[in-house]
Design a protein around this motif. Structure first.
Motif, PDB file in Angstrom:
ATOM      1  N   UNK A 194       0.846  -1.188   0.000  1.00 60.06           N
ATOM      2  CA  UNK A 194       0.000   0.000   0.000  1.00 60.06           C
ATOM      3  C   UNK A 194       0.883   1.241   0.000  1.00 60.06           C
ATOM      4  N   UNK A 195       0.616   2.157  -0.957  1.00 60.94           N
ATOM      5  CA  UNK A 195       1.381   3.406  -1.067  1.00 60.94           C
ATOM      6  C   UNK A 195       0.441   4.589  -0.999  1.00 60.94           C
ATOM      7  N   UNK A 196       0.754   5.505  -0.099  1.00 64.03           N
ATOM      8  CA  UNK A 196      -0.026   6.729   0.042  1.00 64.03           C
ATOM      9  C   UNK A 196       0.930   7.901   0.186  1.00 64.03           C
ATOM     10  N   UNK A 197       0.917   8.771  -0.835  1.00 64.19           N
ATOM     11  CA  UNK A 197       1.805   9.930  -0.783  1.00 64.19           C
ATOM     12  C   UNK A 197       3.257   9.509  -0.781  1.00 64.19           C
ATOM     13  N   UNK A 198       3.994   9.897   0.258  1.00 68.31           N
ATOM     14  CA  UNK A 198       5.433   9.618   0.305  1.00 68.31           C
ATOM     15  C   UNK A 198       5.777   8.406   1.165  1.00 68.31           C
ATOM     16  N   UNK A 199       4.771   7.590   1.543  1.00 67.77           N
ATOM     17  CA  UNK A 199       5.006   6.416   2.378  1.00 67.77           C
ATOM     18  C   UNK A 199       4.426   5.177   1.703  1.00 67.77           C
ATOM     19  N   UNK A 200       5.206   4.094   1.735  1.00 71.55           N
ATOM     20  CA  UNK A 200       4.743   2.811   1.230  1.00 71.55           C
ATOM     21  C   UNK A 200       4.962   1.757   2.313  1.00 71.55           C
ATOM     22  N   UNK A 201       4.009   0.849   2.443  1.00 69.76           N
ATOM     23  CA  UNK A 201       4.119  -0.192   3.457  1.00 69.76           C
ATOM     24  C   UNK A 201       3.936  -1.574   2.829  1.00 69.76           C
ATOM     25  N   UNK A 202       4.634  -2.539   3.429  1.00 66.28           N
ATOM     26  CA  UNK A 202       4.503  -3.942   3.061  1.00 66.28           C
ATOM     27  C   UNK A 202       4.026  -4.678   4.308  1.00 66.28           C
ATOM     28  N   UNK A 203       2.814  -5.220   4.256  1.00 61.79           N
ATOM     29  CA  UNK A 203       2.178  -5.812   5.431  1.00 61.79           C
ATOM     30  C   UNK A 203       2.101  -7.335   5.304  1.00 61.79           C
ATOM     31  N   UNK A 204       2.553  -8.015   6.367  1.00 59.02           N
ATOM     32  CA  UNK A 204       2.435  -9.472   6.479  1.00 59.02           C
ATOM     33  C   UNK A 204       1.370  -9.748   7.546  1.00 59.02           C
ATOM     34  N   UNK A 205       0.288 -10.411   7.166  1.00 58.85           N
ATOM     35  CA  UNK A 205      -0.811 -10.618   8.109  1.00 58.85           C
ATOM     36  C   UNK A 205      -0.561 -11.801   9.048  1.00 58.85           C
TER      37      UNK A 205
END
Length: 303
Positions: free
Chosen positions: A231-242
């Motif tokens: 998920x990328x929003x503006x200047x931050x991107x995250x990689x999520x492991x559930x």
């Protein structure tokens, strides 16, 4: 055809000629001692385009005839309007003042205007010059701000103020945007136990805004692949492991790209007891280098 054309009756022509002979007296006609302030008009009138200009002439009870002229054109003679321009109206005609107004002035209205009066002795004139500023209110043509070798921290809003003694300052604001390639300002290793939720975060500054991609070795990660979400929003991107598993541990590469360049960072997802030095090894750096170069070439083609 002159003023005495076919559209004028002989008596009308006579009046026009008489008025022009009466009022078109050259500026600077000698005034007798005691008459130095009569008639008195404003030296200059400065207004902005679209506003109304008031032309005033101070007179006294010795005046027998009065008129306002624009060059050789009679605008008003006493209370009689000679101008066909509906914007020109009479304001005051009293024993002490004779004033007209030009509404919604335009640049072609600029120029000299003459107040002519006839007394028992002889005619007198005074002249006023109408100055029309353009709608923007800026009259300087050589004022500018030059920023050499501009840096990204010099972007923002700049304000220019123009003022004179006519009206309040006119202020305009200019927004400067400095484009620059991405640089990753925040990327932190994360420790998570098996079965827990883990999040890797990558923050990058760039103008235009960067696009993010995540990789594990040479495999690009996408939402839904192996139970992860990108998920990328503006200047931050995250990689999520559930639901973190043993196979999820390892090094991940965040790549940020815009049309001016690209950058990358290696981030580690580790389990309890793992020893992490927090510094990319040489092999990781080389792998990231060729990977980001390939991505940048692909991204640049889109622009």
């Amino acid at each position: 055809m002159g003023v005495c054309g076919y559209l004028f009756l002989p008596w009308k022509c006579l009046v026009v000629v008489s008025l022009r002979l009466l009022f078109l007296v050259p500026t600077g006609v000698p005034v007798r001692s005691g008459d130095a302030t009569f008639p008195k008009a404003m030296d200059n009138v400065t207004v902005r385009q679209g506003e109304s200009a008031t032309l005033r002439c101070t007179i006294d009870d010795r005046v027998t005839r009065v008129a306002w002229l624009n060059r050789s054109t009679i605008l008003y003679a006493g209370n009689d309007k000679w101008s066909i321009d509906p914007r020109v109206i009479i304001l005051v005609n009293t024993p002490t003042q004779y004033s007209i107004m030009i509404q919604n002035v335009d640049v072609y209205d600029e120029g000299p205007y003459t107040c002519s009066v006839q007394t028992d002795n002889h005619p007198k004139t005074s002249r006023v010059h109408l100055i029309v500023q353009d709608g923007q209110g800026f009259v300087s043509e050589d004022e500018y701000l030059e920023i050499s070798d501009i840096k990204r921290d010099q972007s923002g809003e700049y304000e220019c103020s123009a003022l004179n003694d006519v009206a309040a300052p006119d202020v305009r604001k200019v927004k400067i945007t400095v484009n620059y390639p991405p640089y990753i300002s925040k990327a932190k290793n994360t420790g998570v136990s098996v079965g827990q939720k883990g999040i890797l975060s990558c923050e990058a500054s760039a103008v235009p805004t960067a696009e993010f991609q995540w990789f594990k070795e040479d495999t690009r990660l996408a939402t839904g692949l192996d139970g992860v979400r990108v998920e990328s929003r503006g200047h931050i991107s995250t990689l999520t492991f559930f639901n973190v598993s043993e196979k999820d541990y390892g090094n991940y590469t965040c790549v940020a790209t815009n049309k001016l360049g690209n950058t990358n960072a290696s981030i580690t997802l580790y389990g309890p007891g793992a020893v992490i030095d927090g510094v990319n090894s040489a092999s990781r750096a080389l792998a990231c280098l060729w990977l980001s170069g390939t991505l940048f070439a692909h991204f640049f083609i889109k622009f």
